[in-house]
Design a protein around this motif. Structure first.
Motif, PDB file in Angstrom:
ATOM      1  N   ALA A  94       0.837  -1.207   0.000  1.00 37.43           N
ATOM      2  CA  ALA A  94       0.000   0.000   0.000  1.00 37.43           C
ATOM      3  C   ALA A  94       0.865   1.249   0.000  1.00 37.43           C
ATOM      4  N   ARG A  95       1.939   1.243   0.773  1.00 39.47           N
ATOM      5  CA  ARG A  95       2.835   2.403   0.808  1.00 39.47           C
ATOM      6  C   ARG A  95       3.454   2.657  -0.558  1.00 39.47           C
ATOM      7  N   ARG A  96       3.907   1.592  -1.205  1.00 38.50           N
ATOM      8  CA  ARG A  96       4.547   1.747  -2.523  1.00 38.50           C
ATOM      9  C   ARG A  96       3.548   2.247  -3.563  1.00 38.50           C
ATOM     10  N   LEU A  97       2.332   1.714  -3.547  1.00 39.56           N
ATOM     11  CA  LEU A  97       1.318   2.143  -4.507  1.00 39.56           C
ATOM     12  C   LEU A  97       0.946   3.603  -4.281  1.00 39.56           C
ATOM     13  N   ALA A  98       0.799   3.994  -3.020  1.00 42.24           N
ATOM     14  CA  ALA A  98       0.462   5.384  -2.723  1.00 42.24           C
ATOM     15  C   ALA A  98       1.579   6.321  -3.166  1.00 42.24           C
ATOM     16  N   ARG A  99       2.830   5.912  -2.937  1.00 38.68           N
ATOM     17  CA  ARG A  99       3.963   6.754  -3.320  1.00 38.68           C
ATOM     18  C   ARG A  99       3.984   6.978  -4.828  1.00 38.68           C
ATOM     19  N   ARG A 100       3.741   5.928  -5.593  1.00 33.17           N
ATOM     20  CA  ARG A 100       3.750   6.071  -7.054  1.00 33.17           C
ATOM     21  C   ARG A 100       2.623   6.989  -7.526  1.00 33.17           C
ATOM     22  N   ALA A 101       1.437   6.852  -6.929  1.00 29.44           N
ATOM     23  CA  ALA A 101       0.308   7.703  -7.327  1.00 29.44           C
ATOM     24  C   ALA A 101       0.601   9.159  -7.000  1.00 29.44           C
ATOM     25  N   LEU A 102       1.135   9.424  -5.831  1.00 27.10           N
ATOM     26  CA  LEU A 102       1.446  10.797  -5.447  1.00 27.10           C
ATOM     27  C   LEU A 102       2.519  11.390  -6.355  1.00 27.10           C
ATOM     28  N   SER A 103       3.501  10.584  -6.730  1.00 27.24           N
ATOM     29  CA  SER A 103       4.538  11.071  -7.638  1.00 27.24           C
ATOM     30  C   SER A 103       3.942  11.416  -8.998  1.00 27.24           C
ATOM     31  N   ARG A 104       3.019  10.581  -9.462  1.00 26.51           N
ATOM     32  CA  ARG A 104       2.366  10.833 -10.755  1.00 26.51           C
ATOM     33  C   ARG A 104       1.553  12.116 -10.725  1.00 26.51           C
ATOM     34  N   ASP A 116       5.517  11.294   2.574  1.00 24.60           N
ATOM     35  CA  ASP A 116       5.859  10.725   3.879  1.00 24.60           C
ATOM     36  C   ASP A 116       4.635  10.592   4.773  1.00 24.60           C
ATOM     37  N   SER A 117       3.844  11.646   4.873  1.00 28.49           N
ATOM     38  CA  SER A 117       2.667  11.616   5.748  1.00 28.49           C
ATOM     39  C   SER A 117       1.623  10.628   5.241  1.00 28.49           C
ATOM     40  N   VAL A 118       1.351  10.660   3.943  1.00 32.61           N
ATOM     41  CA  VAL A 118       0.317   9.787   3.390  1.00 32.61           C
ATOM     42  C   VAL A 118       0.735   8.325   3.497  1.00 32.61           C
ATOM     43  N   GLU A 119       1.989   8.023   3.204  1.00 37.93           N
ATOM     44  CA  GLU A 119       2.453   6.643   3.324  1.00 37.93           C
ATOM     45  C   GLU A 119       2.297   6.133   4.750  1.00 37.93           C
ATOM     46  N   LEU A 120       2.629   6.969   5.728  1.00 33.41           N
ATOM     47  CA  LEU A 120       2.499   6.563   7.130  1.00 33.41           C
ATOM     48  C   LEU A 120       1.043   6.264   7.471  1.00 33.41           C
ATOM     49  N   LEU A 121       0.132   7.161   7.082  1.00 35.74           N
ATOM     50  CA  LEU A 121      -1.274   6.977   7.435  1.00 35.74           C
ATOM     51  C   LEU A 121      -1.897   5.819   6.665  1.00 35.74           C
ATOM     52  N   VAL A 122      -1.556   5.680   5.389  1.00 30.77           N
ATOM     53  CA  VAL A 122      -2.049   4.547   4.607  1.00 30.77           C
ATOM     54  C   VAL A 122      -1.606   3.240   5.252  1.00 30.77           C
ATOM     55  N   SER A 123      -0.351   3.187   5.664  1.00 30.72           N
ATOM     56  CA  SER A 123       0.173   1.983   6.300  1.00 30.72           C
ATOM     57  C   SER A 123      -0.588   1.643   7.571  1.00 30.72           C
ATOM     58  N   GLU A 124      -0.873   2.652   8.391  1.00 27.08           N
ATOM     59  CA  GLU A 124      -1.582   2.418   9.648  1.00 27.08           C
ATOM     60  C   GLU A 124      -3.004   1.929   9.407  1.00 27.08           C
ATOM     61  N   VAL A 125      -3.704   2.563   8.477  1.00 24.01           N
ATOM     62  CA  VAL A 125      -5.098   2.189   8.234  1.00 24.01           C
ATOM     63  C   VAL A 125      -5.187   0.818   7.580  1.00 24.01           C
ATOM     64  N   VAL A 126      -4.298   0.536   6.628  1.00 27.32           N
ATOM     65  CA  VAL A 126      -4.304  -0.781   5.975  1.00 27.32           C
ATOM     66  C   VAL A 126      -3.927  -1.871   6.971  1.00 27.32           C
ATOM     67  N   THR A 127      -2.962  -1.596   7.844  1.00 28.25           N
ATOM     68  CA  THR A 127      -2.579  -2.571   8.867  1.00 28.25           C
ATOM     69  C   THR A 127      -3.777  -2.952   9.722  1.00 28.25           C
ATOM     70  N   ASN A 128      -4.566  -1.963  10.122  1.00 25.55           N
ATOM     71  CA  ASN A 128      -5.749  -2.228  10.929  1.00 25.55           C
ATOM     72  C   ASN A 128      -6.792  -3.014  10.144  1.00 25.55           C
ATOM     73  N   ALA A 129      -6.907  -2.727   8.845  1.00 29.50           N
ATOM     74  CA  ALA A 129      -7.908  -3.415   8.016  1.00 29.50           C
ATOM     75  C   ALA A 129      -7.560  -4.890   7.834  1.00 29.50           C
ATOM     76  N   VAL A 130      -6.308  -5.196   7.507  1.00 32.07           N
ATOM     77  CA  VAL A 130      -5.934  -6.593   7.230  1.00 32.07           C
ATOM     78  C   VAL A 130      -5.943  -7.434   8.498  1.00 32.07           C
ATOM     79  N   ARG A 131      -5.916  -6.786   9.648  1.00 29.27           N
ATOM     80  CA  ARG A 131      -5.936  -7.528  10.908  1.00 29.27           C
ATOM     81  C   ARG A 131      -7.261  -8.259  11.090  1.00 29.27           C
ATOM     82  N   TYR A 132      -8.346  -7.687  10.560  1.00 34.66           N
ATOM     83  CA  TYR A 132      -9.668  -8.273  10.766  1.00 34.66           C
ATOM     84  C   TYR A 132     -10.336  -8.751   9.475  1.00 34.66           C
ATOM     85  N   ALA A 133      -9.817  -8.352   8.329  1.00 29.88           N
ATOM     86  CA  ALA A 133     -10.488  -8.668   7.057  1.00 29.88           C
ATOM     87  C   ALA A 133     -10.300 -10.133   6.678  1.00 29.88           C
ATOM     88  N   GLU A 134     -11.304 -10.678   6.024  1.00 30.80           N
ATOM     89  CA  GLU A 134     -11.223 -12.026   5.472  1.00 30.80           C
ATOM     90  C   GLU A 134     -11.140 -11.996   3.953  1.00 30.80           C
TER      91      GLU A 134
END
Length: 215
Positions: free
Chosen positions: A109-119, A127-145
């Protein structure tokens, strides 16, 4: 008020108009509600024909025209009328991915967000978006099936949406000094301009917004 309701999702193409109204607009002593709704449809269609298929009527003029369909004796109740138009977002300003709910998802997710922001020329936010994306995705995959969705939208702001199939809405809490977790939403709350969570019929979406210019 405890009344059962059904949630329905509809596509809203660019230029579409949503009209919300109370029953005082379409129901009176002189006509039943379904007759009033059909009259409203006919009035809206006639107004749309005046401006042509490529130009939607101005919202204020549209509301005025709708209210003009009320005749003597038609107004038995107060009327509330709300019109909204969906301008749409260009496909080039939307980035969308699905991530498998596994440990590697936050890094991807961090890599994909970085590429989109660069584009989009928004490297200053990376830096800020990658950090927040990482935190939110981490929380999502913890419970997602099922696969987790990640979507970035660029308008006058940058909006990030992370969707998963777990209906429980996240709650912000203050982690203690020795806790290893619990800081994700605290960071989102501190760094994002706004954030929130929306429950859907298929799970939930956690979102946050960032200004497109570093303050």
């Amino acid at each position: 008020g405890g009344v059962d309701f059904e949630a329905v999702e509809l596509d809203a193409p660019a230029g579409a108009t949503l009209l919300l109204y109370t029953d005082g607009l379409v129901e009176s002593r002189l006509r039943d509600v379904w007759t009033g709704i059909e009259m409203l449809r006919e009035r809206l269609a006639a107004t749309a024909r005046l401006t042509g298929p490529d130009h939607s009527p101005p919202l204020e003029a549209l509301c005025d025209d709708v209210l003009d369909m009320l005749g003597p004796g038609d107004r038995d109740d107060d009327i509330a009328l709300l019109a909204a138009r969906f301008d749409g977002i260009a496909p080039s300003d939307v980035a969308y991915w699905h991530l498998e709910p596994e440990e590697t998802a936050p890094g991807r997710a961090r890599r994909l967000a970085r590429r989109a922001l660069s584009r989009w020329g928004l490297d200053d936010l990376s830096d800020s978006v990658e950090l927040l994306v990482s935190e939110v995705v981490t929380n999502a995959v913890r419970y997602a099936e099922r696969p987790v969705s990640l979507r970035l939208l660029r308008t006058d702001i940058l909006r990030c949406e992370v969707g998963d199939d777990a209906p429980q809405l996240p709650r912000q809490r203050r982690a203690r000094d020795m806790d290893e977790g619990g800081r994700g939403l605290f960071l989102v709350n501190r760094l994002a301009r706004r954030w929130g969570a929306t429950r859907l019929s298929t799970g939930k979406v956690v979102w946050f917004e960032m200004p497109t210019r570093v303050q």
